[in-house]
Design a protein around this motif. Structure first.
Motif, PDB file in Angstrom:
ATOM      1  N   PRO A 165       0.828  -1.213   0.000  1.00  0.00           N
ATOM      2  CA  PRO A 165       0.000   0.000   0.000  1.00  0.00           C
ATOM      3  C   PRO A 165       0.857   1.257   0.000  1.00  0.00           C
ATOM      4  O   PRO A 165       1.860   1.345   0.700  1.00  0.00           O
ATOM      5  CB  PRO A 165      -0.841  -0.123   1.275  1.00  0.00           C
ATOM      6  CG  PRO A 165      -0.167  -1.167   2.102  1.00  0.00           C
ATOM      7  CD  PRO A 165       0.539  -2.076   1.155  1.00  0.00           C
ATOM      8  N   LYS A 166       0.435   2.221  -0.823  1.00  0.00           N
ATOM      9  CA  LYS A 166       1.183   3.465  -1.005  1.00  0.00           C
ATOM     10  C   LYS A 166       0.592   4.574  -0.129  1.00  0.00           C
ATOM     11  O   LYS A 166      -0.433   4.407   0.514  1.00  0.00           O
ATOM     12  CB  LYS A 166       1.150   3.881  -2.469  1.00  0.00           C
ATOM     13  CG  LYS A 166       1.602   2.801  -3.451  1.00  0.00           C
ATOM     14  CD  LYS A 166       3.032   2.388  -3.215  1.00  0.00           C
ATOM     15  CE  LYS A 166       3.556   1.475  -4.318  1.00  0.00           C
ATOM     16  NZ  LYS A 166       2.900   0.163  -4.360  1.00  0.00           N
ATOM     17  N   CYS A 167       1.237   5.720  -0.163  1.00  0.00           N
ATOM     18  CA  CYS A 167       0.828   6.862   0.664  1.00  0.00           C
ATOM     19  C   CYS A 167      -0.652   7.200   0.486  1.00  0.00           C
ATOM     20  O   CYS A 167      -1.388   7.355   1.468  1.00  0.00           O
ATOM     21  CB  CYS A 167       1.694   8.069   0.325  1.00  0.00           C
ATOM     22  SG  CYS A 167       1.166   9.605   1.089  1.00  0.00           S
ATOM     23  N   LEU A 168      -1.101   7.318  -0.754  1.00  0.00           N
ATOM     24  CA  LEU A 168      -2.492   7.705  -0.991  1.00  0.00           C
ATOM     25  C   LEU A 168      -3.475   6.641  -0.522  1.00  0.00           C
ATOM     26  O   LEU A 168      -4.624   6.957  -0.194  1.00  0.00           O
ATOM     27  CB  LEU A 168      -2.715   8.034  -2.468  1.00  0.00           C
ATOM     28  CG  LEU A 168      -2.142   9.385  -2.920  1.00  0.00           C
ATOM     29  CD1 LEU A 168      -2.297   9.561  -4.432  1.00  0.00           C
ATOM     30  CD2 LEU A 168      -2.819  10.539  -2.172  1.00  0.00           C
ATOM     31  N   VAL A 209       5.828   8.294   4.694  1.00  0.00           N
ATOM     32  CA  VAL A 209       7.034   8.363   3.873  1.00  0.00           C
ATOM     33  C   VAL A 209       7.276   7.059   3.127  1.00  0.00           C
ATOM     34  O   VAL A 209       7.293   5.981   3.721  1.00  0.00           O
ATOM     35  CB  VAL A 209       8.253   8.699   4.753  1.00  0.00           C
ATOM     36  CG1 VAL A 209       9.536   8.699   3.921  1.00  0.00           C
ATOM     37  CG2 VAL A 209       8.055  10.047   5.434  1.00  0.00           C
ATOM     38  N   ASP A 210       7.479   7.177   1.821  1.00  0.00           N
ATOM     39  CA  ASP A 210       7.803   6.025   0.984  1.00  0.00           C
ATOM     40  C   ASP A 210       8.547   6.544  -0.242  1.00  0.00           C
ATOM     41  O   ASP A 210       7.942   6.858  -1.271  1.00  0.00           O
ATOM     42  CB  ASP A 210       6.531   5.280   0.581  1.00  0.00           C
ATOM     43  CG  ASP A 210       6.818   3.990  -0.180  1.00  0.00           C
ATOM     44  OD1 ASP A 210       7.969   3.528  -0.149  1.00  0.00           O
ATOM     45  OD2 ASP A 210       5.882   3.446  -0.806  1.00  0.00           O
ATOM     46  N   THR A 211       9.846   6.657  -0.133  1.00  0.00           N
ATOM     47  CA  THR A 211      10.645   7.207  -1.232  1.00  0.00           C
ATOM     48  C   THR A 211      12.034   6.599  -1.237  1.00  0.00           C
ATOM     49  O   THR A 211      12.629   6.359  -0.186  1.00  0.00           O
ATOM     50  CB  THR A 211      10.762   8.742  -1.110  1.00  0.00           C
ATOM     51  OG1 THR A 211      11.557   9.240  -2.186  1.00  0.00           O
ATOM     52  CG2 THR A 211      11.390   9.164   0.210  1.00  0.00           C
ATOM     53  N   ALA A 212      12.545   6.364  -2.434  1.00  0.00           N
ATOM     54  CA  ALA A 212      13.923   5.889  -2.558  1.00  0.00           C
ATOM     55  C   ALA A 212      14.902   7.017  -2.275  1.00  0.00           C
ATOM     56  O   ALA A 212      16.089   6.778  -2.030  1.00  0.00           O
ATOM     57  CB  ALA A 212      14.156   5.342  -3.967  1.00  0.00           C
ATOM     58  N   ILE A 238       7.127   5.613   8.389  1.00  0.00           N
ATOM     59  CA  ILE A 238       7.828   5.069   7.226  1.00  0.00           C
ATOM     60  C   ILE A 238       7.037   3.838   6.793  1.00  0.00           C
ATOM     61  O   ILE A 238       7.013   2.826   7.499  1.00  0.00           O
ATOM     62  CB  ILE A 238       9.285   4.671   7.564  1.00  0.00           C
ATOM     63  CG1 ILE A 238      10.001   5.785   8.327  1.00  0.00           C
ATOM     64  CG2 ILE A 238      10.028   4.301   6.290  1.00  0.00           C
ATOM     65  CD1 ILE A 238      10.146   7.088   7.587  1.00  0.00           C
ATOM     66  N   ILE A 239       6.373   3.927   5.651  1.00  0.00           N
ATOM     67  CA  ILE A 239       5.473   2.850   5.226  1.00  0.00           C
ATOM     68  C   ILE A 239       6.105   1.917   4.197  1.00  0.00           C
ATOM     69  O   ILE A 239       5.557   0.852   3.899  1.00  0.00           O
ATOM     70  CB  ILE A 239       4.157   3.421   4.656  1.00  0.00           C
ATOM     71  CG1 ILE A 239       4.443   4.358   3.479  1.00  0.00           C
ATOM     72  CG2 ILE A 239       3.374   4.138   5.753  1.00  0.00           C
ATOM     73  CD1 ILE A 239       3.186   4.850   2.769  1.00  0.00           C
ATOM     74  N   GLY A 240       7.254   2.304   3.651  1.00  0.00           N
ATOM     75  CA  GLY A 240       7.945   1.482   2.659  1.00  0.00           C
ATOM     76  C   GLY A 240       9.426   1.771   2.733  1.00  0.00           C
ATOM     77  O   GLY A 240      10.119   1.331   3.635  1.00  0.00           O
ATOM     78  N   GLU A 241       9.908   2.551   1.774  1.00  0.00           N
ATOM     79  CA  GLU A 241      11.304   2.995   1.792  1.00  0.00           C
ATOM     80  C   GLU A 241      11.430   4.361   2.449  1.00  0.00           C
ATOM     81  O   GLU A 241      10.631   5.256   2.186  1.00  0.00           O
ATOM     82  CB  GLU A 241      11.850   3.113   0.363  1.00  0.00           C
ATOM     83  CG  GLU A 241      12.179   1.810  -0.306  1.00  0.00           C
ATOM     84  CD  GLU A 241      12.900   2.028  -1.625  1.00  0.00           C
ATOM     85  OE1 GLU A 241      14.147   2.030  -1.628  1.00  0.00           O
ATOM     86  OE2 GLU A 241      12.222   2.192  -2.645  1.00  0.00           O
ATOM     87  N   GLY A 242      12.438   4.518   3.262  1.00  0.00           N
ATOM     88  CA  GLY A 242      12.783   5.817   3.802  1.00  0.00           C
ATOM     89  C   GLY A 242      14.187   6.136   3.345  1.00  0.00           C
ATOM     90  O   GLY A 242      15.156   5.762   4.005  1.00  0.00           O
ATOM     91  N   GLY A 243      14.289   6.779   2.201  1.00  0.00           N
ATOM     92  CA  GLY A 243      15.581   6.977   1.588  1.00  0.00           C
ATOM     93  C   GLY A 243      16.204   8.337   1.850  1.00  0.00           C
ATOM     94  O   GLY A 243      15.724   9.351   1.361  1.00  0.00           O
ATOM     95  N   MET A 272       7.730   3.036  12.148  1.00  0.00           N
ATOM     96  CA  MET A 272       8.108   2.268  10.958  1.00  0.00           C
ATOM     97  C   MET A 272       7.295   0.993  10.904  1.00  0.00           C
ATOM     98  O   MET A 272       7.122   0.311  11.917  1.00  0.00           O
ATOM     99  CB  MET A 272       9.588   1.894  10.990  1.00  0.00           C
ATOM    100  CG  MET A 272      10.542   3.005  10.595  1.00  0.00           C
ATOM    101  SD  MET A 272      12.279   2.435  10.550  1.00  0.00           S
ATOM    102  CE  MET A 272      12.280   1.414   9.058  1.00  0.00           C
ATOM    103  N   LEU A 273       6.804   0.679   9.720  1.00  0.00           N
ATOM    104  CA  LEU A 273       6.195  -0.627   9.531  1.00  0.00           C
ATOM    105  C   LEU A 273       7.272  -1.704   9.659  1.00  0.00           C
ATOM    106  O   LEU A 273       8.452  -1.466   9.353  1.00  0.00           O
ATOM    107  CB  LEU A 273       5.515  -0.716   8.171  1.00  0.00           C
ATOM    108  CG  LEU A 273       4.090  -0.148   8.132  1.00  0.00           C
ATOM    109  CD1 LEU A 273       3.589  -0.076   6.696  1.00  0.00           C
ATOM    110  CD2 LEU A 273       3.146  -1.003   8.960  1.00  0.00           C
ATOM    111  N   GLU A 274       6.861  -2.864  10.086  1.00  0.00           N
ATOM    112  CA  GLU A 274       7.770  -3.962  10.426  1.00  0.00           C
ATOM    113  C   GLU A 274       8.770  -4.291   9.319  1.00  0.00           C
ATOM    114  O   GLU A 274       9.937  -4.598   9.590  1.00  0.00           O
ATOM    115  CB  GLU A 274       6.926  -5.199  10.764  1.00  0.00           C
ATOM    116  CG  GLU A 274       7.696  -6.424  11.138  1.00  0.00           C
ATOM    117  CD  GLU A 274       6.786  -7.613  11.388  1.00  0.00           C
ATOM    118  OE1 GLU A 274       7.315  -8.699  11.696  1.00  0.00           O
ATOM    119  OE2 GLU A 274       5.552  -7.453  11.263  1.00  0.00           O
ATOM    120  N   HIS A 275       8.332  -4.252   8.070  1.00  0.00           N
ATOM    121  CA  HIS A 275       9.214  -4.619   6.959  1.00  0.00           C
ATOM    122  C   HIS A 275       9.589  -3.419   6.092  1.00  0.00           C
ATOM    123  O   HIS A 275       9.930  -3.575   4.918  1.00  0.00           O
ATOM    124  CB  HIS A 275       8.558  -5.700   6.100  1.00  0.00           C
ATOM    125  CG  HIS A 275       8.206  -6.939   6.859  1.00  0.00           C
ATOM    126  ND1 HIS A 275       9.106  -7.615   7.654  1.00  0.00           N
ATOM    127  CD2 HIS A 275       7.031  -7.626   6.965  1.00  0.00           C
ATOM    128  CE1 HIS A 275       8.507  -8.664   8.205  1.00  0.00           C
ATOM    129  NE2 HIS A 275       7.250  -8.684   7.813  1.00  0.00           N
TER     130      HIS A 275
END
Length: 318
Positions: A69-72, A157-160, A195-200, A215-218
């Protein structure tokens, strides 16, 4: 169709067999319910065992999963009456950074986040979640607006990382990121970031210099991507797995180092397997963290936030 990661191949084969057996039943063949049940139990145990011992590189792959799942997705599920706000009032609107006002569980809030996009068209439109200077200037503008109207800030947050193009550098990428971090630290209202995915790198910190960082677990959070680190240290991007181990980028590592405030558990097999459950868990944790912050005045919020990040520096030196 479910997308399986490289380390999930045994699971993919098992679930493929289950699906094949179910099609046999649907087509009027023999009753295979018992065999399907047995294989389903085996698949669940394999899934549990696999995700209980993920390496940092495997967690990086999960954090980047295309179905995650993404930010939106979080915004639309958690924020009622979301009204997007656009533009930095200086150059342009950057679709990689989304923001606006709405209500989180009945309370008016300002929402910010980096959006990667869910398909080819939306990924291109959102520049794969890599913001340009105008994106960070928009974030700063909305945080200042939130302070003016007393709205807590929630960021996802989800960004490379920030966009590394020449035109972004020419328009002041580093300054824009620094000003966005400054706006986070100087906000007179509570700031809760997830941080829902990548925190770059700085591209993530620009929206995550918060009172509470979850932060989400993974998910992952690091100063540089594993591939970038490997290219610099070993001049070989194939060493990304080794770099991921060294970077201490997992939620569990960062929690042990006291660089984040909480880890939000994901459904078995990752957020991409049950987006609704993952989003609900994030909403509950954000609400839990936000409530005590609402009782603090602006001076106390800013002083505690400042001390929090100064303490990280002291810890690092020690």
């Amino acid at each position: 169709m479910r997308h399986f990661l490289d380390f999930e191949k045994p699971l993919a084969e098992l679930e493929g067999k289950i699906e094949e057996l179910r099609r046999t039943t649907d087509a009027g063949g023999i009753d295979v319910a018992e065999e399907v049940g047995r294989l389903s139990d085996k698949a669940e145990k394999l899934l549990s065992a696999t995700y209980a011992k993920l390496t940092p590189w495997q967690k990086t792959q999960v954090a980047r999963h295309p179905d995650r799942p993404k930010c939106l997705d979080y915004v639309h599920a958690l924020i009622e009456g979301f009204t997007p706000l656009a533009g930095d009032r200086a150059f342009a609107d950057d679709a990689a950074v989304v923001g606006g006002m709405g209500r989180f569980r009945g309370r008016a809030v300002m929402v910010l986040g980096t959006e990667k996009g869910a398909d080819t068209e939306s990924r291109v439109r959102h520049n794969f979640g890599m913001a340009r200077p105008e994106g960070y200037r928009k974030a700063r503008r909305l945080m200042e607006l939130a302070g003016r109207f007393g709205l807590p800030v929630l960021s996802f947050v989800d960004t490379a990382g920030a966009f590394p193009g020449i035109e972004a550098e020419a328009r002041g990428q580093a300054e824009a990121i620094a000003r966005s971090i400054e706006a986070c630290l100087d906000a007179p209202v509570p700031v809760v970031s997830t941080i829902i995915g990548e925190g770059g790198s700085g591209g993530a910190i620009a929206l995550a210099a918060a009172d509470r960082v979850l932060m989400l677990e993974h998910s992952i959070y690091s100063v540089i991507s594993p591939e970038g680190c490997a290219s610099i240290l070993w001049r070989d991007a194939a060493q990304a797995s080794t770099a991921a181990d060294a970077l201490k980028l997992t939620a569990q590592d960062l929690s042990r180092l006291a660089l984040i405030d909480a880890v939000v558990a994901e459904p078995l097999g990752g957020a991409h397997r049950n987006a609704a459950a993952a989003i609900g868990a994030v909403g509950d944790k954000v609400a839990e963290c936000l409530e005590p912050l609402l009782a603090l005045d602006s001076g106390t919020l800013k002083a505690r936030r400042r001390e929090k990040f100064l303490e990280m520096g002291r810890h690092g030196v020690a």
